[in-house]
Design an enzyme around this catalytic site. Structure first.
Site, PDB file in Angstrom:
ATOM      1  N   CYS A 137      42.690  41.191  41.300  1.00  0.00           N
ATOM      2  CA  CYS A 137      41.511  41.214  42.164  1.00  0.00           C
ATOM      3  C   CYS A 137      41.054  39.801  42.519  1.00  0.00           C
ATOM      4  CB  CYS A 137      40.381  41.994  41.496  1.00  0.00           C
ATOM      5  SG  CYS A 137      38.913  42.108  42.538  1.00  0.00           S
ATOM      6  N   CYS A 140      37.256  39.286  42.720  1.00  0.00           N
ATOM      7  CA  CYS A 140      36.596  39.261  41.401  1.00  0.00           C
ATOM      8  C   CYS A 140      36.862  37.936  40.682  1.00  0.00           C
ATOM      9  CB  CYS A 140      37.113  40.370  40.489  1.00  0.00           C
ATOM     10  SG  CYS A 140      37.358  41.940  41.290  1.00  0.00           S
ATOM     11  N   ASP A 141      38.096  37.463  40.737  1.00  0.00           N
ATOM     12  CA  ASP A 141      38.508  36.389  39.828  1.00  0.00           C
ATOM     13  C   ASP A 141      38.794  35.045  40.503  1.00  0.00           C
ATOM     14  OD1 ASP A 141      38.338  38.227  37.797  1.00  0.00           O
ATOM     15  OD2 ASP A 141      40.442  38.797  37.901  1.00  0.00           O
TER      16      ASP A 141
END
Ligand code: NAP
Length: 339
Positions: A137, A140-141
């Site tokens: 992701c 997200c990261d």
């Protein structure tokens, strides 16, 4: 003979969407039963820091966030079965059946919240280095890879979108794709090409993610798809962005799904084509796929189920009426003014 209990609502799936649906239906005194799965917590269970879930300005670990969701649902009387649903029989006649092994559970309504799984490459190092430089992701990261060299694997819109986002943080980013043509839309490929720190490495097939001495990813081994030549590139991070699979296998032949297997819902609601059956979270969403959007649709599913259950006994008409049920003379509770 004992009459078998018919639940108001069974929620299948224990992650952002399912637990949010549980919080709302429990507070509505519907006594939800959540079949949360043996490995509850969904994709956040495999995530480290979550920095984009509102309400946690210092970030929170993914598993801890899931524990909070679950505890909040439990606080209002949610019951949980920490095992996988093994069979689901949905009907249009008001009673649905969900099995966990040999045990059958009946319900007037079902909220499907089984989520989606990121597709995996199935190569050495992929699972071992998950959370240690290998991610599925980018949104997200990505921010954890400031100044790092990274690789993004895939040639679809997700790979382009992840690359564009992650390239804001990374020093250099290579999009590794197994063909010279891209499945992604032209505009997304162009946007990626326009970024100075993005390069394209095609046609290459990833063969292994290799750890450094610190146990984090250090290299990706690639094979040229035509010549077979092997090359290792040094990276501080790698994103696998090769698509998702919705976990709709238990209901795919009962509710309407699209060609990829995502459950279809109607009119901007969570209503499926079957009365009393609602679908939420990543099981229906192939676009946003964020914890907060999954939680949002979990809330919608709970409200849709609540409105459906206001009709006693619930009827297909109540399902299709949705919130309109309120306007049809059903009892309303006067809201307390907000102070
Ligand atoms: P996708 O369109 O299915 O693309 C997956 C990509 O991964 C393909 O390029 C595929 O290669 C590659 N791939 C699959 N398995 C692989 C493997 N084992 N090894 C190496 N490469 C592999 O998936 P997606 O990009 O997640 O997009 C899904 C849907 O969401 C699409 O409809 C997309 O348009 C939409 N979406 C839209 C946006 C946006 O508009 N902003 C953003 C994200 C997603 P091949 O091409 O060779 O098969």
């Amino acid at each position: 003979m004992n009459e078998k209990r018919v639940e108001n609502v069974i929620i299948v799936g224990g992650a952002c969407a399912g637990y949010t649906a549980a919080v709302y239906t429990a507070r509505a005194e519907l006594e939800p039963l959540v079949i949360e799965g043996f490995e509850w917590g969904g994709q956040l269970q495999n995530t480290t820091d979550v920095e984009n879930y509102p309400g946690f300005p210092d970030g929170i670990m993914g598993p801890e966030l899931m524990q909070h969701f679950r505890a909040q649902a439990e606080r209002f009387g949610t019951r949980f079965i920490s095992d996988d649903a093994t069979r689901i029989e949905l009907s249009d006649d008001g009673v649905h059946r969900v099995w966990v092994g040999d045990t059958e559970h009946l319900a007037k309504s079902v909220i499907l919240a089984m989520g989606a799984e990121p597709k995996r490459l199935g190569i050495p190092g992929e699972m071992e280095l998950a959370g240690r430089g290998v991610s599925t992701c980018g949104v997200c990261d990505g921010a954890f890879f400031k100044g790092a060299k990274v690789a993004v694997i895939g040639g679809g819109d997700s790979a382009m979108e992840d690359s564009i986002f992650v390239s804001k943080f990374a020093s250099e980013l290579a999009i590794v794709h197994r063909r010279d043509e891209f499945r992604a839309s032209k505009i997304m490929v162009e946007r990626a090409r326009e970024r100075e720190n993005i390069s394209f490495k095609t046609p290459y097939v990833p063969e292994e993610f290799i750890a450094g001495d610190d146990g984090k990813i250090a290299k990706v081994r690639l094979r040229h798809a035509e010549t077979g030549e092997i090359e290792e590139i040094e990276v501080g991070g790698a994103f696998v962005a090769i698509g998702h699979t919705p976990r709709s296998e238990l209901v795919r032949d009962q509710v309407e799904v699209d060609e990829a297997g995502y459950v279809l819902t109607r009119d901007g609601s969570t209503r499926t084509n079957l009365a009393g059956v609602f679908a939420v979270g990543d099981l229906v969403d192939h676009t946003y796929r964020q914890a907060v959007t999954a939680a949002g649709t979990g809330c919608m599913g709970a409200l849709d189920a609540e409105w459906y259950l206001r009709d006693v006994p619930p009827s297909p008409e109540a399902h299709w009426a949705g919130k309109a049920g309120e306007a049809q003379g059903q009892e309303q509770v006067e809201a307390e003014p907000v102070r």
